[in-house]
Design an enzyme around this catalytic site. Structure first.
Site, PDB file in Angstrom:
ATOM      1  N   TRP A 148       0.718  -1.091   0.051  1.00 58.54           N
ATOM      2  CA  TRP A 148       0.062  -0.252  -0.149  1.00 58.54           C
ATOM      3  C   TRP A 148       0.809   1.241   0.007  1.00 58.54           C
ATOM      4  O   TRP A 148       0.361   2.341  -0.319  1.00 58.54           O
ATOM      5  CB  TRP A 148      -1.056   0.231   0.994  1.00 58.54           C
ATOM      6  N   LYS A 172      -2.520  -8.998  -7.178  1.00 61.96           N
ATOM      7  CA  LYS A 172      -3.559  -8.713  -6.058  1.00 61.96           C
ATOM      8  C   LYS A 172      -2.741  -7.721  -5.159  1.00 61.96           C
ATOM      9  O   LYS A 172      -1.624  -7.575  -4.483  1.00 61.96           O
ATOM     10  CB  LYS A 172      -3.655  -9.784  -5.080  1.00 61.96           C
ATOM     11  N   PRO A 173      -3.671  -6.494  -5.123  1.00 58.65           N
ATOM     12  CA  PRO A 173      -2.795  -5.034  -4.451  1.00 58.65           C
ATOM     13  C   PRO A 173      -3.420  -5.250  -3.076  1.00 58.65           C
ATOM     14  O   PRO A 173      -4.282  -5.988  -2.701  1.00 58.65           O
ATOM     15  CB  PRO A 173      -3.665  -4.010  -5.305  1.00 58.65           C
ATOM     16  N   ALA A 174      -2.654  -4.525  -2.432  1.00 57.59           N
ATOM     17  CA  ALA A 174      -3.137  -4.474  -0.795  1.00 57.59           C
ATOM     18  C   ALA A 174      -4.356  -4.089  -0.575  1.00 57.59           C
ATOM     19  O   ALA A 174      -4.990  -3.153  -1.132  1.00 57.59           O
ATOM     20  CB  ALA A 174      -1.957  -3.495  -0.157  1.00 57.59           C
ATOM     21  N   GLY A 225       6.325  -6.363   0.833  1.00 54.59           N
ATOM     22  CA  GLY A 225       5.710  -6.416   2.204  1.00 54.59           C
ATOM     23  C   GLY A 225       6.562  -6.808   3.225  1.00 54.59           C
ATOM     24  O   GLY A 225       7.713  -6.615   3.267  1.00 54.59           O
ATOM     25  N   SER A 226       6.115  -7.206   4.224  1.00 50.29           N
ATOM     26  CA  SER A 226       6.567  -7.342   5.604  1.00 50.29           C
ATOM     27  C   SER A 226       7.530  -8.626   5.315  1.00 50.29           C
ATOM     28  O   SER A 226       7.033  -9.655   4.624  1.00 50.29           O
ATOM     29  CB  SER A 226       5.607  -7.535   6.754  1.00 50.29           C
ATOM     30  N   GLU A 247      10.611  -8.502  -1.858  1.00 50.89           N
ATOM     31  CA  GLU A 247      11.344  -7.033  -1.599  1.00 50.89           C
ATOM     32  C   GLU A 247      10.640  -7.114   0.098  1.00 50.89           C
ATOM     33  O   GLU A 247       9.563  -6.432   0.210  1.00 50.89           O
ATOM     34  CB  GLU A 247      10.988  -6.106  -2.250  1.00 50.89           C
ATOM     35  N   LEU A 248      11.267  -7.464   1.324  1.00 45.57           N
ATOM     36  CA  LEU A 248      10.629  -7.466   2.414  1.00 45.57           C
ATOM     37  C   LEU A 248      11.008  -6.180   3.303  1.00 45.57           C
ATOM     38  O   LEU A 248      11.734  -5.081   2.534  1.00 45.57           O
ATOM     39  CB  LEU A 248      11.051  -8.772   3.108  1.00 45.57           C
ATOM     40  N   CYS A 281      10.312   0.817   2.858  1.00 42.79           N
ATOM     41  CA  CYS A 281      11.273  -0.029   3.242  1.00 42.79           C
ATOM     42  C   CYS A 281      12.614   0.263   3.392  1.00 42.79           C
ATOM     43  O   CYS A 281      13.378  -0.206   3.878  1.00 42.79           O
ATOM     44  CB  CYS A 281      11.167  -1.319   2.230  1.00 42.79           C
ATOM     45  N   GLU A 381      11.641  -2.474  12.367  1.00 42.80           N
ATOM     46  CA  GLU A 381      11.622  -1.315  11.459  1.00 42.80           C
ATOM     47  C   GLU A 381      10.230  -0.705  12.057  1.00 42.80           C
ATOM     48  O   GLU A 381       9.091  -1.130  12.318  1.00 42.80           O
ATOM     49  CB  GLU A 381      11.167  -2.038  10.012  1.00 42.80           C
ATOM     50  N   GLU A 458      14.532  -5.794  -8.554  1.00 42.11           N
ATOM     51  CA  GLU A 458      13.670  -5.108  -9.527  1.00 42.11           C
ATOM     52  C   GLU A 458      14.086  -3.927 -10.028  1.00 42.11           C
ATOM     53  O   GLU A 458      14.861  -3.048  -9.148  1.00 42.11           O
ATOM     54  CB  GLU A 458      12.265  -4.807  -8.442  1.00 42.11           C
TER      55      GLU A 458
HETATM   56  C1  SIN Z   1       9.505   0.433  -0.836  1.00 42.19           C
HETATM   57  O1  SIN Z   1       9.259   0.977   0.210  1.00 42.19           O
HETATM   58  O2  SIN Z   1       9.189  -0.802  -0.987  1.00 42.19           O
HETATM   59  C2  SIN Z   1       9.747   0.837  -2.137  1.00 42.19           C
HETATM   60  C3  SIN Z   1      10.616   2.207  -1.934  1.00 42.19           C
HETATM   61  C4  SIN Z   1      11.013   2.759  -3.323  1.00 42.19           C
HETATM   62  O3  SIN Z   1      11.012   2.215  -4.347  1.00 42.19           O
HETATM   63  O4  SIN Z   1      11.671   3.935  -3.163  1.00 42.19           O
END
Ligand code: SIN
Length: 482
Positions: A148, A172-174, A225-226, A247-248, A281, A381, A458
């Site tokens: 999200w 599937k989006p958040a 996500g987490s 990507e956590l 993240c 985090e 990515e």
């Molecule tokens: C993320 O927080 O997952 C992505 C942040 C970004 O692409 O800058």
């Protein structure tokens, strides 16, 4: 604004008509109702993606690339409307949302070019009578589960490379922010994407992800996500040996050495820490400052943080919006209370601020100093606007603290010494290093982590690897007559 699901090129409701409400995090106003789907609709997405696969995989790469560039053009033309949609469901300031739309468009442009450059490679026969080749083939039907915090750009980051390689996709989006993903479904449709190539379904995360991971036809899953959810997906992906790209979470250290440009370091920290209200993240989560600089750094950081205009994302001039939900607010409160109970010193913020007509989710930018590694804010985090600062004495101890975590997404260092920058960069255990900057995100660079921050990359040419399976072929050829 389309709020139904995009499956097999059609806009559809849940089979049983179930819906869920999408709310503005600033005031809980209802924005739309979207379908609350489950396993049946998730499987319908895979059916559609499987039917579309043969033709899309065989579409010449330049044609696929042209379509991706059309998507980018439409995103840019619609930037302001899409940005308003992102802000309404995520809460971030409108200028950040505009930046996110451009960021999303960049992923399509980048993947278009990289897809066109993908070619079969010849492997040296090493003196033997063989012709050897490595051929890039698409993985097939792939899934994406998106977060999200960047509801448009994170789907773009997964959809663009999947399409460029010839994969078809189910998304599937958040639950909190499905509208941006549905809007991107509409843009893909408008750009001429054949039916079934991308399918977007909203609803029950467990039922949908289970249906995909058990299906057998879904060959890859990209998730942002987490870490807790990422680990659970790993377990569930094992049965069908689904390839994962994860990507956590992160716990980014930001190190300010004594030779740093102090003003630049403060400005970069503000930009990185309070972007999306600290809900990224890669936000700096542990700020380490050389002991002689702690006082001036924290004083300036607190001044700048306290002056950031907090408000509704749609209000011009807002620099920080609400947190996404009450649980997010509670987590920041818990980290602040824990730090203060253990001897941290609050320099600014520390609580929510009332905003006319808004919910209690506007958390003031917060700076706490005299933080140590026992505090929650240094171990977990925060995913919120808390900047915790600790002092360090020398390079080795700063590196020791920075690397003392199972996470390894981003790290930041501030120094005027190029050899130190090189040395420290090489020793940081993480996937991304910002040197004298926190603005590291770019569609052409490899984004991803180490350890508990996940695996897979990515962006750029690396982003396409996640959607490829290389086929090696070795052809016996007649030896030349001597
Ligand atoms: C993320 O927080 O997952 C992505 C942040 C970004 O692409 O800058």
């Amino acid at each position: 604004m389309e709020s139904r699901n995009f499956i097999d090129g059609e806009w559809v409701d849940a089979r049983d008509g179930a819906t869920m409400v999408v709310r503005d995090p600033a005031d809980d106003a209802s924005l739309a109702s979207v379908p609350r789907c489950g396993a049946r609709e998730a499987t319908a997405c895979v059916d559609a993606a499987q039917r579309a696969l043969g033709a899309w995989r065989n579409t010449p790469a330049p044609e696929r690339a042209n379509l991706l560039r059309r998507v980018a053009d439409i995103l840019r033309v619609r930037r302001d409307a899409l940005a308003a949609l992102i802000t309404s469901e995520n809460g971030k300031p409108i200028e950040e949302s505009k930046g996110e739309v451009s960021y999303a468009a960049d992923y399509f442009v980048c993947a278009a070019g990289e897809g066109e450059r993908l070619v079969e490679e010849t492997i040296d026969p090493r003196g033997r009578p063989f012709a050897r080749r490595a051929t890039p083939e698409c993985l097939g039907v792939v899934a994406a589960i998106t977060p999200w915090n960047f509801p448009l750009a994170m789907m773009a980051r997964k959809t663009a490379p999947a399409l460029a390689t010839g994969c078809t996709q189910v998304v599937k989006p958040a639950e909190a922010t499905p509208l941006s993903a549905l809007a991107l479904g509409g843009v893909l449709h408008e750009a001429g994407l054949p039916r079934g190539v991308v399918n977007v379904v909203t609803g029950d995360p467990q039922a949908i992800s289970d249906a995909w991971l058990r299906d057998g036809r879904v060959r890859g899953l990209s998730f942002t996500g987490s870490t807790a959810v990422g680990k659970d997906l790993m377990r569930r992906a094992a049965d069908q040996v689904v390839r994962l790209s994860l990507e956590l979470g992160g716990l980014a250290p930001l190190i300010v050495f004594e030779d740093a440009d102090l003003d630049a370091a403060v400005e970069a920290t503000v930009a990185g820490k309070f972007r999306c209200a600290g809900q990224t993240c890669i936000c700096p989560n542990r700020i380490l400052v050389a002991r002689p600089l702690v006082q001036p750094f924290t004083r300036r950081l607190a001044e700048r943080a306290a002056a950031l205009p907090l408000g509704r994302g749609a209000t011009p001039g807002t620099r920080m919006g609400p947190l996404i939900n009450d649980a997010a607010v509670e987590k920041v409160r818990r980290h602040v209370a824990d730090a203060l109970a253990r001897g941290g010193r609050l320099l600014c913020g520390g609580a929510t601020v009332p905003i006319a007509g808004g919910c209690d989710r506007f958390f003031a930018p917060t700076v706490i100093t005299e933080v140590n590694a026992r505090m929650l804010c240094f171990r977990e985090e925060t995913f919120g606007p808390l900047a915790p600062v600790a002092a360090f004495d020398d390079e080795a101890s700063a590196l020791g603290i920075a690397n003392d975590t199972p996470y390894g997404l981003a790290s930041y260092i501030f120094t005027r010494d190029p050899s130190r920058a090189q040395r420290v960069t090489a020793q940081l255990r993480c996937g991304i290093v910002g040197v004298n900057t926190c603005l590291v995100s770019d569609a052409t660079a490899p984004f991803g982590g180490w350890g508990w921050s996940g695996f897979g990359r990515e962006g750029g040419r690396w982003g396409l690897d996640e959607y490829l399976s290389w086929k090696y072929s070795c052809h016996a050829v007649e030896a030349p007559h001597s």
